[in-house]
Design a protein around this motif. Structure first.
Motif, PDB file in Angstrom:
ATOM      1  N   ILE A 109      16.247  22.079  70.283  1.00 12.85           N
ATOM      2  CA  ILE A 109      17.104  22.709  71.291  1.00 12.85           C
ATOM      3  C   ILE A 109      18.459  23.059  70.694  1.00 12.85           C
ATOM      4  N   LEU A 110      18.894  22.288  69.668  1.00 15.63           N
ATOM      5  CA  LEU A 110      20.149  22.609  68.983  1.00 15.63           C
ATOM      6  C   LEU A 110      20.101  24.007  68.389  1.00 15.63           C
ATOM      7  N   GLY A 111      18.958  24.342  67.770  1.00 14.25           N
ATOM      8  CA  GLY A 111      18.807  25.674  67.166  1.00 14.25           C
ATOM      9  C   GLY A 111      18.897  26.765  68.209  1.00 14.25           C
ATOM     10  N   VAL A 112      18.247  26.561  69.352  1.00 14.56           N
ATOM     11  CA  VAL A 112      18.267  27.559  70.439  1.00 14.56           C
ATOM     12  C   VAL A 112      19.696  27.800  70.906  1.00 14.56           C
ATOM     13  N   ILE A 113      20.426  26.701  71.166  1.00 10.31           N
ATOM     14  CA  ILE A 113      21.793  26.833  71.687  1.00 10.31           C
ATOM     15  C   ILE A 113      22.703  27.483  70.648  1.00 10.31           C
ATOM     16  N   THR A 114      22.502  27.102  69.374  1.00 13.28           N
ATOM     17  CA  THR A 114      23.320  27.687  68.301  1.00 13.28           C
ATOM     18  C   THR A 114      23.142  29.198  68.240  1.00 13.28           C
ATOM     19  N   LEU A 115      21.891  29.654  68.370  1.00 13.41           N
ATOM     20  CA  LEU A 115      21.631  31.097  68.340  1.00 13.41           C
ATOM     21  C   LEU A 115      22.332  31.821  69.489  1.00 13.41           C
ATOM     22  N   TYR A 116      22.207  31.247  70.696  1.00 18.03           N
ATOM     23  CA  TYR A 116      22.834  31.908  71.844  1.00 18.03           C
ATOM     24  C   TYR A 116      24.361  31.805  71.797  1.00 18.03           C
ATOM     25  N   SER A 117      24.867  30.751  71.200  1.00 19.73           N
ATOM     26  CA  SER A 117      26.317  30.616  71.040  1.00 19.73           C
ATOM     27  C   SER A 117      26.851  31.697  70.103  1.00 19.73           C
ATOM     28  N   SER A 118      26.112  31.937  69.005  1.00 12.96           N
ATOM     29  CA  SER A 118      26.508  32.995  68.064  1.00 12.96           C
ATOM     30  C   SER A 118      26.403  34.370  68.715  1.00 12.96           C
ATOM     31  N   LEU A 119      25.342  34.571  69.505  1.00 15.18           N
ATOM     32  CA  LEU A 119      25.167  35.856  70.182  1.00 15.18           C
ATOM     33  C   LEU A 119      26.286  36.096  71.192  1.00 15.18           C
ATOM     34  N   LEU A 120      26.694  35.032  71.890  1.00 16.17           N
ATOM     35  CA  LEU A 120      27.773  35.191  72.871  1.00 16.17           C
ATOM     36  C   LEU A 120      29.078  35.542  72.167  1.00 16.17           C
ATOM     37  N   THR A 121      29.344  34.880  71.044  1.00 18.02           N
ATOM     38  CA  THR A 121      30.559  35.197  70.271  1.00 18.02           C
ATOM     39  C   THR A 121      30.543  36.658  69.832  1.00 18.02           C
ATOM     40  N   PHE A 122      29.371  37.102  69.348  1.00 19.34           N
ATOM     41  CA  PHE A 122      29.210  38.500  68.958  1.00 19.34           C
ATOM     42  C   PHE A 122      29.478  39.427  70.148  1.00 19.34           C
ATOM     43  N   THR A 123      28.896  39.103  71.283  1.00 21.17           N
ATOM     44  CA  THR A 123      29.026  39.941  72.485  1.00 21.17           C
ATOM     45  C   THR A 123      30.484  40.047  72.927  1.00 21.17           C
ATOM     46  N   LEU A 124      31.186  38.924  72.895  1.00 19.33           N
ATOM     47  CA  LEU A 124      32.583  38.930  73.336  1.00 19.33           C
ATOM     48  C   LEU A 124      33.468  39.749  72.398  1.00 19.33           C
ATOM     49  N   HIS A 125      33.092  39.805  71.112  1.00 22.94           N
ATOM     50  CA  HIS A 125      33.858  40.609  70.160  1.00 22.94           C
ATOM     51  C   HIS A 125      33.565  42.098  70.301  1.00 22.94           C
ATOM     52  N   ARG A 130      31.933  44.000  78.817  1.00 20.46           N
ATOM     53  CA  ARG A 130      30.603  43.898  79.423  1.00 20.46           C
ATOM     54  C   ARG A 130      30.310  42.441  79.822  1.00 20.46           C
ATOM     55  N   LEU A 131      30.827  42.037  80.977  1.00 20.81           N
ATOM     56  CA  LEU A 131      30.580  40.676  81.445  1.00 20.81           C
ATOM     57  C   LEU A 131      29.103  40.447  81.720  1.00 20.81           C
ATOM     58  N   ASP A 132      28.401  41.541  82.066  1.00 20.78           N
ATOM     59  CA  ASP A 132      26.969  41.392  82.344  1.00 20.78           C
ATOM     60  C   ASP A 132      26.208  40.964  81.085  1.00 20.78           C
ATOM     61  N   TYR A 133      26.659  41.447  79.910  1.00 19.78           N
ATOM     62  CA  TYR A 133      26.022  41.027  78.661  1.00 19.78           C
ATOM     63  C   TYR A 133      26.255  39.529  78.428  1.00 19.78           C
ATOM     64  N   ALA A 134      27.521  39.102  78.608  1.00 22.20           N
ATOM     65  CA  ALA A 134      27.846  37.681  78.412  1.00 22.20           C
ATOM     66  C   ALA A 134      27.034  36.811  79.372  1.00 22.20           C
ATOM     67  N   ASP A 135      26.931  37.265  80.612  1.00 19.11           N
ATOM     68  CA  ASP A 135      26.180  36.489  81.608  1.00 19.11           C
ATOM     69  C   ASP A 135      24.690  36.466  81.272  1.00 19.11           C
ATOM     70  N   GLN A 136      24.236  37.558  80.686  1.00 19.38           N
ATOM     71  CA  GLN A 136      22.830  37.648  80.283  1.00 19.38           C
ATOM     72  C   GLN A 136      22.513  36.608  79.197  1.00 19.38           C
ATOM     73  N   VAL A 137      23.442  36.438  78.246  1.00 19.79           N
ATOM     74  CA  VAL A 137      23.259  35.454  77.184  1.00 19.79           C
ATOM     75  C   VAL A 137      23.209  34.047  77.772  1.00 19.79           C
ATOM     76  N   LEU A 138      24.156  33.764  78.674  1.00 15.35           N
ATOM     77  CA  LEU A 138      24.181  32.442  79.311  1.00 15.35           C
ATOM     78  C   LEU A 138      22.904  32.203  80.107  1.00 15.35           C
ATOM     79  N   GLY A 139      22.439  33.247  80.784  1.00 11.20           N
ATOM     80  CA  GLY A 139      21.212  33.132  81.576  1.00 11.20           C
ATOM     81  C   GLY A 139      20.001  32.839  80.697  1.00 11.20           C
ATOM     82  N   ALA A 140      19.925  33.512  79.535  1.00  7.04           N
ATOM     83  CA  ALA A 140      18.821  33.269  78.600  1.00  7.04           C
ATOM     84  C   ALA A 140      18.855  31.832  78.095  1.00  7.04           C
ATOM     85  N   CYS A 141      20.077  31.345  77.845  1.00  5.19           N
ATOM     86  CA  CYS A 141      20.237  29.959  77.397  1.00  5.19           C
ATOM     87  C   CYS A 141      19.759  28.985  78.479  1.00  5.19           C
ATOM     88  N   VAL A 142      20.104  29.274  79.740  1.00  4.87           N
ATOM     89  CA  VAL A 142      19.684  28.426  80.864  1.00  4.87           C
ATOM     90  C   VAL A 142      18.160  28.367  80.937  1.00  4.87           C
TER      91      VAL A 142
END
Length: 561
Positions: A109-125, A130-142
């Motif tokens: 599960i650490l690997g999964v969260i790490t991937l989505y954490s990196s994707l969220l950082t990328f998205t925010l940059h 696009r808040l919908d993109y950020a929310d989409q990443v969080l939703g995928a993580c959930v």
């Protein structure tokens, strides 16, 4: 050449070698060696190789490094952002992460969260708007966390904290994060301690950026996020929690409550009710920290409404001082469960003073009554009683709303409490302080013949208590005690003499001066430099007033020092 020849040939070699260490090393080499713009234009090809790697390859690290490089590239210049949009980088990365996770069902599960954490950082940059993109990443993580329960892996929880902290750091505004519907859902997977850590991060972000949270709905959402600090999320016993950490956590919540504000009284009252609902559910131990800021926020609203018409909005449900005071009475009463009678008494007196300023006599009297009940029934420690009685006297002295009957009732009760304090010096000081309750400079209704006499009676009573204290001291030590109390009473005599109370005569002052001089010159008296200096200063004051001349000088002239 790179897109059509070099990259496909290299990836073919990497996939076919089947060696997990070689695959990891070679993929890392590709990402680190070739330019960022090459990666951006060949994302489809590069990402297509990841799911084909051996299941044991540490893909999360390689893919995270790729997203980190692309994030830095996006941040390097605004000119490159159109390229990211053109190649739909976010959608491709999001899709690739999903496929990698499917291809590696045993990925921790650490690997999964790490991937989505990196994707969220990328998205925010790359797509900060696009808040919908950020929310989409969080939703995928959930969705990936679903069914896992509370995470117990420390590294995984740290990654979730990093994931949730990213939007706060990017937007510097919790209000933006509150718009992300999946944000609180991710927090549900944190254990109690980590939830507290994240709640503290959120509050610190609000403090640092002075974020203005001004609606009851947003307050509701915010308090759901920080509920780890507001109530116990598990069965943790109070004695298992570090006391200093607990105080710091609750102090941060208190500071947060003071920051919630709206100029509209109706909305502000809703905010107060929302906060009250949450903090009252937090258990008695937290109330002594969280009730005071809520009370003072409410009193701030009362001040805002002060002087307005009873119903400024023309609606039955309008917010009025009376309505707020009713809520305050119920709120302060909850401190009896703590128990924290001294704090409750202070808050009742604050409320009484606010009711006084709103000219609400029955409300002010009710708050004083509650304070008196607490004093009589709950406050037993002698030092706490001394503090409480002086607070009562000081507050009552500032009240102008009371009619003669109510004022006399409260004043005589306060005087009675003063005379019953445990130690004689405390009794003396409290009783002479009560003399001010019968003489208030700016209130003509508290200056008449009867009250002139009451002032003198208070001072004489204080003098009797001082005499008794002196005798007790003599018996205990075998020598004369300090004359400090007599000098303090002398100063009260001078105050009322100067203010024009006809009951305070030159003869009374002269008699007190002689008493003090006699006591100080007694062979058996105990040396007290502080008392000597105090008396000498008082005598200098009398001489100074004489030398001023005029009406004041004439009054002081007959006094012999």
């Amino acid at each position: 050449m790179y897109k059509d020849t070099v990259l496909p040939r290299i990836l073919e070699q990497v996939v076919n070698c089947k060696d997990e260490l070689a695959q990891y090393y070679l993929m890392d080499c590709i990402i680190q060696v070739f330019p960022d713009e090459y990666h951006l234009q060949t994302l489809d090809v590069l990402l297509g190789a990841f799911p084909q790697l051996q299941p044991t390859v540490d893909i999360k690290t390689v893919l995270s490094r790729l997203m980190e490089r692309l994030s830095n590239y996006a941040a390097s210049s605004a000119d490159v952002l159109p390229e990211f949009l053109q190649v739909e980088a976010f959608l491709k990365l999001n899709n690739a992460i999903g496929k990698v996770i499917e291809a590696q069902p045993d990925m921790p599960i650490l690997g999964v969260i790490t991937l989505y954490s990196s994707l969220l950082t990328f998205t925010l940059h790359v797509h900060p708007d696009r808040l919908d993109y950020a929310d989409q990443v969080l939703g995928a993580c959930v969705r990936k966390l679903s069914g896992k329960g509370k995470l117990e892996d420390n590294k995984a929880t740290k990654q979730i904290v990093a994931l949730l902290s990213a939007p706060l750091e990017k937007y510097n505004d919790i209000v933006t994060a509150l718009k992300l519907s999946n944000y609180p859902r991710v927090m549900e997977y944190l254990d109690s301690e980590t939830n507290k850590v994240m709640a503290t991060v959120i509050i610190q972000s609000i403090m640092k950026n002075k974020t203005h949270i001004s609606t009851a709905d947003r307050v509701e959402a915010l308090f759901e996020l920080i509920k780890g600090l507001i109530k116990d999320l598990d069965g943790t016993l109070d004695d298992e929690v570090d006391e200093d950490d607990f105080k710091e956590e609750q102090n941060s919540v208190s500071r947060l409550i003071q920051m919630l504000y709206n100029d509209d009284p109706e909305e502000m009252f809703k905010i107060i009710c929302t906060v009250r609902k949450h903090i009252l559910a937090g258990g008695p131990k937290r109330l002594s920290f969280t009730v005071p800021p809520l009370v003072f926020s409410s009193l701030k609203l009362v001040r805002q409404l002060q002087g307005r018409e009873e119903n400024p909005f023309g609606e039955e449900e309008s917010t009025t001082p009376k309505k707020i005071f009713q809520l305050l009475n119920q709120t302060v009463e909850t401190l009896s469960n703590v128990p924290a009678p001294e704090l409750a008494l202070q808050l009742y007196l604050q409320c009484a003073e606010a009711a006084n300023d709103c000219d609400l006599e029955p409300v002010a009297y009710e708050f004083f009554t509650q304070a008196y009940i607490l004093y009589e029934e709950e406050i037993s420690d002698s030092r706490a009683q001394v503090t409480a009685i002086h607070l009562i006297i000081g507050t009552l002295q500032r009240m102008h709303v009371f009619g003669v009957e109510n004022r006399d009732t409260l004043t005589h009760k306060a005087t009675g409490y003063s005379a019953k304090l445990l130690k004689k010096p405390d009794q003396c000081r409290a009783v002479y302080a009560c003399s001010h309750l019968f003489w208030v400079d700016d209130q003509d209704n508290v200056k008449d013949g009867e009250r002139y006499v009451e002032v003198l009676l208070c001072l004489k009573r204080a003098l009797r208590i001082a005499n008794a204290a002196q005798q007790m001291s003599n018996a205990a030590r075998g020598s004369t005690g300090s004359v400090t109390l007599f000098v303090e009473i002398l100063n009260k005599y001078l105050y009322f003499f100067e203010k024009g109370n006809p009951q305070i005569t030159v003869a009374a002052i002269q008699s007190l001066l002689e008493l003090i001089t006699t006591e100080m010159q007694s062979d058996s008296s105990t040396p007290d430099p502080a008392a000597d200096a105090f008396f000498a200063s008082t005598l200098r004051y009398i001489e100074f007033q004489k030398q001023k001349g005029g009406a004041v000088g004439e009054k002081y002239e007959p006094i012999k020092v």
